[in-house]
Enzyme design. Structure first.
Site, mmCIF file in Angstrom:
data_model
loop_
_atom_site.group_PDB
_atom_site.id
_atom_site.type_symbol
_atom_site.label_atom_id
_atom_site.label_comp_id
_atom_site.label_asym_id
_atom_site.label_seq_id
_atom_site.Cartn_x
_atom_site.Cartn_y
_atom_site.Cartn_z
ATOM 1 N N ASP A 1 38.884 30.240 -9.728
ATOM 2 C CA ASP A 1 37.520 30.452 -10.232
ATOM 3 C C ASP A 1 37.194 29.401 -11.291
ATOM 4 O O ASP A 1 37.834 29.363 -12.340
ATOM 5 C CB ASP A 1 37.415 31.859 -10.829
ATOM 6 C CG ASP A 1 35.981 32.287 -11.088
ATOM 7 O OD1 ASP A 1 35.135 31.409 -11.360
ATOM 8 O OD2 ASP A 1 35.714 33.495 -11.027
ATOM 9 N N SER B 1 30.867 39.408 -11.712
ATOM 10 C CA SER B 1 30.654 38.444 -12.789
ATOM 11 C C SER B 1 29.953 39.112 -13.978
ATOM 12 O O SER B 1 30.456 40.086 -14.521
ATOM 13 C CB SER B 1 29.865 37.247 -12.252
ATOM 14 O OG SER B 1 29.913 36.156 -13.130
ATOM 15 N N HIS C 1 34.775 31.510 -7.475
ATOM 16 C CA HIS C 1 33.897 32.512 -8.081
ATOM 17 C C HIS C 1 33.111 33.186 -6.961
ATOM 18 O O HIS C 1 31.951 32.863 -6.696
ATOM 19 C CB HIS C 1 32.955 31.852 -9.095
ATOM 20 C CG HIS C 1 32.280 32.840 -10.006
ATOM 21 N ND1 HIS C 1 32.968 33.656 -10.875
ATOM 22 C CD2 HIS C 1 30.968 33.159 -10.172
ATOM 23 C CE1 HIS C 1 32.131 34.408 -11.554
ATOM 24 N NE2 HIS C 1 30.909 34.140 -11.124
#
Length: 236
Positions: free
Chosen positions: A182, A126, A214
């Site tokens: 996600d 991320s 995610h």
């Protein structure tokens, strides 16, 4: 970013290493609000074992707490600040660049131990992946590679601008993975990043996982391990 804060990184990094002497290094950056210890435990849970190699040191730094705008200015362990989690807003380069300086000292510490930059990979999950792309393509373009899991760059990213302006003959290869489900990082943002990097001359792999949220999955981490061994092979 002060040198004292950079030293903080060197003291708080978690290290996974199977042998005392290593010949390559991976720096794995966590996502927003996480810690080095947290992402290391997460990777271990997904794989069922530590993310370890006989010849590679894996370092998990922890970002310092800073006010984070998407959390209404509350403190969070993040690598940089941003207006919101979106790819169509300007980057907060002051916070990105100060962190790049601190993490650069971590890279240089490995170099001082005899590990050349072409034997160092930076990457992350991320926000950690975005930070790694800034490190590898704006500040340390002689690294062995960069990986970005569930990550993206903003449309007008300084990374793209540097690659356009410098027109290098070679850049670190890029490994990206993204889940189709996600809800935080839109799959199109990651795909746009991959496409733009390829158009700018970066050798980029992009792997899509259907139904993945995610998060990290075992398949992508096993593929990442293969990619790392390809670019950081056992010494001859």
């Amino acid at each position: 970013m002060t040198s004292n804060l950079a030293k903080h990184y060197l003291k708080t990094c978690l290290v996974a290493q199977t042998q005392k002497k290593h010949t390559a290094t991976v720096i794995f950056l966590h996502g927003s609000g996480d810690t080095g210890e947290g992402v290391r435990a997460w990777v271990r849970d997904v794989l069922g074992q530590d993310f370890a190699f006989p010849h590679i040191k894996v370092i998990y730094p922890t970002a310092p707490e800073r006010p984070y705008t998407p959390m209404m200015g509350h403190l969070s362990t993040v690598w940089f600040d941003r207006r919101k989690i979106a790819n169509n807003v300007p980057e907060n380069l002051d916070s990105v660049d100060s962190m790049a300086d601190a993490l650069g000292q971590l890279i240089n510490a490995e170099v001082s131990q005899g590990i050349p930059k072409e034997r160092i990979v930076v990457g992350g999950f991320s926000m950690g992946g975005a930070m790694a792309m800034h490190l590898g393509y704006r500040f340390h373009h002689d690294l062995a590679g960069v990986f970005a899991l569930s990550s993206f760059l903003n449309i007008d990213s300084a990374v793209y601008k540097v690659l356009r302006e410098q027109q290098r003959s070679t850049s670190p290869p890029l490994f990206m993975c993204q889940g189709t489900a996600d809800p935080l990082v839109m799959p199109s943002w990651a795909e746009t990043t991959h496409t733009e990097m390829k158009q700018l001359g970066v050798s980029s792999e992009f792997h899509v996982y259907k139904g993945l949220f995610h998060e990290m999955c075992k398949e992508e981490l096993l593929l990442l391990k293969e990619w790392l061994l390809k670019h950081l092979p056992f010494p001859q």
